[in-house]
Structures are given as C-alpha cells and as structure tokens.
Design a protein around this motif. Structure first.
Motif, PDB file in Angstrom:
ATOM      1  N   ILE A  68       0.852  -1.192   0.000  1.00  0.00           N
ATOM      2  CA  ILE A  68       0.000   0.000   0.000  1.00  0.00           C
ATOM      3  C   ILE A  68       0.885   1.237   0.000  1.00  0.00           C
ATOM      4  CG2 ILE A  68      -1.674   1.334   1.364  1.00  0.00           C
ATOM      5  CD1 ILE A  68      -2.064  -2.087   2.108  1.00  0.00           C
ATOM      6  N   ILE A  69       0.676   2.085  -0.997  1.00  0.00           N
ATOM      7  CA  ILE A  69       1.453   3.321  -1.092  1.00  0.00           C
ATOM      8  C   ILE A  69       0.484   4.492  -1.169  1.00  0.00           C
ATOM      9  CG2 ILE A  69       3.103   4.636  -2.518  1.00  0.00           C
ATOM     10  CD1 ILE A  69       4.193   1.728  -3.287  1.00  0.00           C
ATOM     11  N   LEU A  70       0.513   5.308  -0.128  1.00  0.00           N
ATOM     12  CA  LEU A  70      -0.423   6.430  -0.056  1.00  0.00           C
ATOM     13  C   LEU A  70       0.121   7.646  -0.793  1.00  0.00           C
ATOM     14  CD1 LEU A  70      -1.557   6.110   3.661  1.00  0.00           C
ATOM     15  CD2 LEU A  70      -2.691   5.214   1.628  1.00  0.00           C
ATOM     16  N   LYS A  71      -0.805   8.351  -1.432  1.00  0.00           N
ATOM     17  CA  LYS A  71      -0.417   9.561  -2.173  1.00  0.00           C
ATOM     18  C   LYS A  71      -1.125  10.765  -1.585  1.00  0.00           C
ATOM     19  CE  LYS A  71       0.426   7.180  -6.463  1.00  0.00           C
ATOM     20  NZ  LYS A  71      -0.145   6.849  -7.768  1.00  0.00           N
ATOM     21  N   ALA A  72      -0.778  11.936  -2.079  1.00  0.00           N
ATOM     22  CA  ALA A  72      -1.436  13.173  -1.622  1.00  0.00           C
ATOM     23  C   ALA A  72      -2.922  13.129  -1.981  1.00  0.00           C
ATOM     24  CB  ALA A  72      -0.783  14.373  -2.282  1.00  0.00           C
ATOM     25  N   ILE A  73      -3.726  13.662  -1.080  1.00  0.00           N
ATOM     26  CA  ILE A  73      -5.162  13.762  -1.324  1.00  0.00           C
ATOM     27  C   ILE A  73      -5.458  15.184  -1.790  1.00  0.00           C
ATOM     28  CG2 ILE A  73      -7.472  13.523  -0.313  1.00  0.00           C
ATOM     29  CD1 ILE A  73      -6.043  11.784   1.894  1.00  0.00           C
ATOM     30  N   GLU A  74      -6.147  15.274  -2.905  1.00  0.00           N
ATOM     31  CA  GLU A  74      -6.495  16.571  -3.485  1.00  0.00           C
ATOM     32  C   GLU A  74      -7.344  17.411  -2.520  1.00  0.00           C
ATOM     33  OE1 GLU A  74      -9.234  17.995  -7.147  1.00  0.00           O
ATOM     34  OE2 GLU A  74      -8.380  15.979  -7.333  1.00  0.00           O
ATOM     35  N   ARG A  75      -7.191  18.700  -2.595  1.00  0.00           N
ATOM     36  CA  ARG A  75      -7.995  19.592  -1.765  1.00  0.00           C
ATOM     37  C   ARG A  75      -9.440  19.648  -2.290  1.00  0.00           C
ATOM     38  NH1 ARG A  75      -7.543  26.165  -1.221  1.00  0.00           N
ATOM     39  NH2 ARG A  75      -9.332  26.265   0.164  1.00  0.00           N
TER      40      ARG A  75
END
Ligand SMILES: [Fe+2]
Ligand SMILES: [Fe+2]
Length: 174
Positions: A68-75
């Motif tokens: 599992i690789i988490l990325k930035a969550i859009e605003r």
C-alpha cells in the motif's frame, strides 16, 4: 499474490475513496456553516462510509501481498451555492466513482485476476446504493428548496442517519 499493475490500480482507488471522505467532510463543514446540522450529520456518516471503503481495499491489497502506497489527497471544494448544489455535486462524484470501479473490474478481467474481480463486486453493488441515495436527495431538495419549513423537517430527518459498520470480515461480504 496480487500483480503489480492491479495493486497499483487498487492503490489509486484507496486515494479516490480517501478523497471522497475528504470531499464529504468538507460538505459537512459547509452544512455546519449554514446551520443545517442534520445535513452535516448525514455527510459525516458518508465520510465514515468512504473511510471504510478505503480500508476495505487496504485490507484486501495487504492480504494479497501487495504494497500500500499512499499519495497526496487533493484539496476538496469548500463552498457550494445551496444544499441542492451540494447533492448535485455528490451525485456527479458518485457517478465518477462508479466509473472508476468499473474500470478496476475491467482491469481485473484483463489480468485474469478472479479474486480481485470477486472482491470488487461488493463495490459494484455499493455504488448502485451510493448513486441512488445521492439522486434521492437531489429529488427531495428540488421539491422543498424554496420552502424553509420543508428544509427544517428534512434537516431533522437527516440528523437521524447513523453509521453502521459492515457485518462479516474485512472482505465485506454482506
Ligand atoms: Fe466509496
Ligand atoms: Fe461513495
């Protein structure tokens, strides 16, 4: 073991579910700001559902040996012009998510990954519900939008919604 391509696509979906949670908590905050606590409650429950969706995929990827690789969550947006506009945006967003789930199923079929295909069927059914609840709200709000008494009653009704965690395993057979 899950293949790299499928794991990556499911990681993208974890991000999409977390964005959904972020969008709905932003909508909850908007409803708090216009004194509609029942609508805010409804959106807070919706947020919990989206977090549950993200974790369901997280558990699945993990169980199948994927990373599992988490990325930035859009605003998310912060303002809407009316409660109706919020639910129109919700409906549109859920239709977009349905498209993403459908693409994941297409990929699972292409990759001959029957396990992932079976896992995703829960989400196929869930999206039918998600689209229905958003479009029902659009319908109700169209009926009462210019009617403060109707809004008051609907807000009370929406304050009743509670989060029910899914029964069974994290694979979510319901
Ligand atoms: Fe979701
Ligand atoms: Fe959703």
């Amino acid at each position: 073991m899950i293949n790299e391509k499928m794991a990556q696509a499911l990681n993208e979906q974890i991000n999409a579910e977390l964005y959904s949670a972020y969008l709905y908590i932003s909508m909850a905050a908007y409803f708090e700001s216009v004194n509609l606590p029942g609508f805010a409650n409804w959106m807070r429950v919706q947020t919990q559902e989206e977090l549950m969706h993200a974790m369901k995929i997280y558990d699945f990827v993990n169980e199948r040996g994927g990373r599992i690789i988490l990325k930035a969550i859009e605003r998310p947006p912060v303002e809407w012009k009316s409660p109706l506009a919020v639910f129109e945006a919700t409906y549109k967003h859920e239709q977009k998510v349905t498209g993403l789930i459908n693409e994941l199923v297409n990929l699972a079929i292409e990759e001959k990954d029957h396990g992932t295909n079976a896992f995703l069927q829960w989400f196929i059914n869930e999206q039918v519900e998600e689209e229905k609840s958003a479009s029902d709200m659009v319908g109700k709000l169209k009926l009462i939008e210019a009617n403060p008494e109707g809004m008051y009653m609907l807000d009370k009704e929406m304050g009743q919604r509670i989060f029910t965690p899914p029964a069974g395993t994290e694979e979510g057979q319901q």
